[in-house]
Design a protein around this motif. Structure first.
Motif, PDB file in Angstrom:
ATOM      1  N   LYS A   1      49.279  36.384  55.607  1.00  0.00           N
ATOM      2  CA  LYS A   1      48.712  37.016  54.398  1.00  0.00           C
ATOM      3  C   LYS A   1      47.279  36.521  54.127  1.00  0.00           C
ATOM      4  CE  LYS A   1      52.603  39.130  53.538  1.00  0.00           C
ATOM      5  NZ  LYS A   1      53.445  38.582  54.610  1.00  0.00           N
TER       6      LYS A   1
ATOM      7  N   LYS B   1      38.888  35.787  47.772  1.00  0.00           N
ATOM      8  CA  LYS B   1      40.202  35.466  47.234  1.00  0.00           C
ATOM      9  C   LYS B   1      40.715  36.593  46.353  1.00  0.00           C
ATOM     10  CE  LYS B   1      42.685  31.847  44.689  1.00  0.00           C
ATOM     11  NZ  LYS B   1      42.555  30.528  44.001  1.00  0.00           N
TER      12      LYS B   1
ATOM     13  N   ASN C   1      41.734  39.390  48.582  1.00  0.00           N
ATOM     14  CA  ASN C   1      42.966  39.001  49.273  1.00  0.00           C
ATOM     15  C   ASN C   1      44.187  39.305  48.404  1.00  0.00           C
ATOM     16  OD1 ASN C   1      43.461  36.217  51.568  1.00  0.00           O
ATOM     17  ND2 ASN C   1      44.932  37.780  50.964  1.00  0.00           N
ATOM     18  N   GLY C   2      44.088  38.966  47.119  1.00  0.00           N
ATOM     19  CA  GLY C   2      45.195  39.204  46.199  1.00  0.00           C
ATOM     20  C   GLY C   2      45.503  40.680  46.038  1.00  0.00           C
TER      21      GLY C   2
ATOM     22  N   ASP D   1      47.194  41.855  49.223  1.00  0.00           N
ATOM     23  CA  ASP D   1      48.580  41.373  49.250  1.00  0.00           C
ATOM     24  C   ASP D   1      49.511  42.368  48.547  1.00  0.00           C
ATOM     25  OD1 ASP D   1      48.045  39.032  50.631  1.00  0.00           O
ATOM     26  OD2 ASP D   1      47.902  37.787  48.829  1.00  0.00           O
TER      27      ASP D   1
END
Length: 279
Positions: free
Chosen positions: A112, A199, A202-203, A206
């Motif tokens: 991930k 970041k 990325n979240g 996800d």
């Protein structure tokens, strides 16, 4: 851009973002690059050197044509990802070619983890320095002018050496994403640090990936639509206090050892003005 290059399966995606003050001409610049990329013809996954040659020739030829538009005030970014392989051990790699501030990402579905594979050709490093020392205040006209300036673009590419090429090994289940600058600008608008922006993205990915996994058809457009819809719902405010529409382009390609599925991509209404060029 989604391009079939190997046995009817896709191995190339690109984000092309028209820039400058040319309005529809800016979109025409992006279309020129798209047309050249679609001319790439290969019945098998290209070797690494062949991939560099194929992309390099397409981009250089695009640059020649783009320079005939708009008196130097019209251009486009280029961020391309092409699957290549080593002809020695048959390992698969992702070859990126970049000019401007569109981006290529790699999302590892096992860990991930999201990695940014390209480097923006813009003034972001200098802008962050000015923000830190107080020379520029976030949200002002000077801030937006500097933020929207890029230093490399299709029309400025005359030779292969002008192109930023990078090579990364592919792993089973990697998702390669191509995006215009809109998604990261909007999703990461509260962060000046690139690590914090990554970041935040990325979240978002996800969550989009979990939606994709639950889909019985395993349609990658579920992931790209999730990113695009969220990015389009978050708009930065310009110095006049109004919401500024931004370009949103997201493409995705899932790599599997057994096959390379056709990529999905989601595009919403682009903003074709207000981007400055240097070079």
């Amino acid at each position: 851009v989604n391009k079939t290059i190997a046995n009817g399966q896709s191995g190339l995606i690109a984000a092309l973002d028209g820039v400058g003050s040319g309005g529809e001409k800016s979109a025409e610049a992006a279309q020129i690059v798209k047309t050249e990329l679609e001319k790439i013809d290969s019945n098998e996954i290209p070797g690494i050197n062949e991939g560099v040659t194929l992309l390099g020739n397409a981009i250089v030829q695009s640059g020649e044509k783009v320079r005939t538009l708009g008196g130097g005030q019209v251009d486009t970014t280029i961020s391309i990802a092409m699957i290549c392989e080593s002809k020695v051990n048959k390992k698969k790699f992702i070859l990126t070619a970049n000019a401007g501030d569109s981006r290529i990402y790699r999302y590892n579905t096992n860990t991930k983890r999201l990695d940014l594979l390209t480097e923006d050709n813009d003034l972001s490093v200098l802008l962050n320095q000015y923000l830190n020392d107080g020379t520029i205040i976030k949200g002002t006209e000077d801030y937006f002018a500097m933020k929207n300036t890029i230093t490399k673009f299709a029309g400025g590419i005359h030779e292969m050496k002008d192109i930023d090429f990078r090579l990364f090994e592919l792993n089973e289940g990697d998702i390669i994403l191509a995006m215009s600058d809109g998604p990261v600008d909007n999703i990461g608008h509260n962060h000046d640090d690139p690590a914090d922006q990554l970041k935040a993205m990325n979240g978002v990915i996800d969550i989009g990936y979990e939606k994709y996994k639950k889909d019985t058809k395993k349609d990658l457009s579920i992931l790209t639509k999730h990113i695009a819809d969220l990015a389009y719902s978050i708009m930065p405010v310009d110095p006049a206090g109004s919401t500024k529409p931004d370009d949103i382009c997201v493409g995705a390609m899932l790599y599997k050892e057994s096959s390379i599925p056709v990529p999905a991509h989601e595009t919403s209404q682009p903003d074709l003005s207000g981007r400055e060029l240097i070079g």
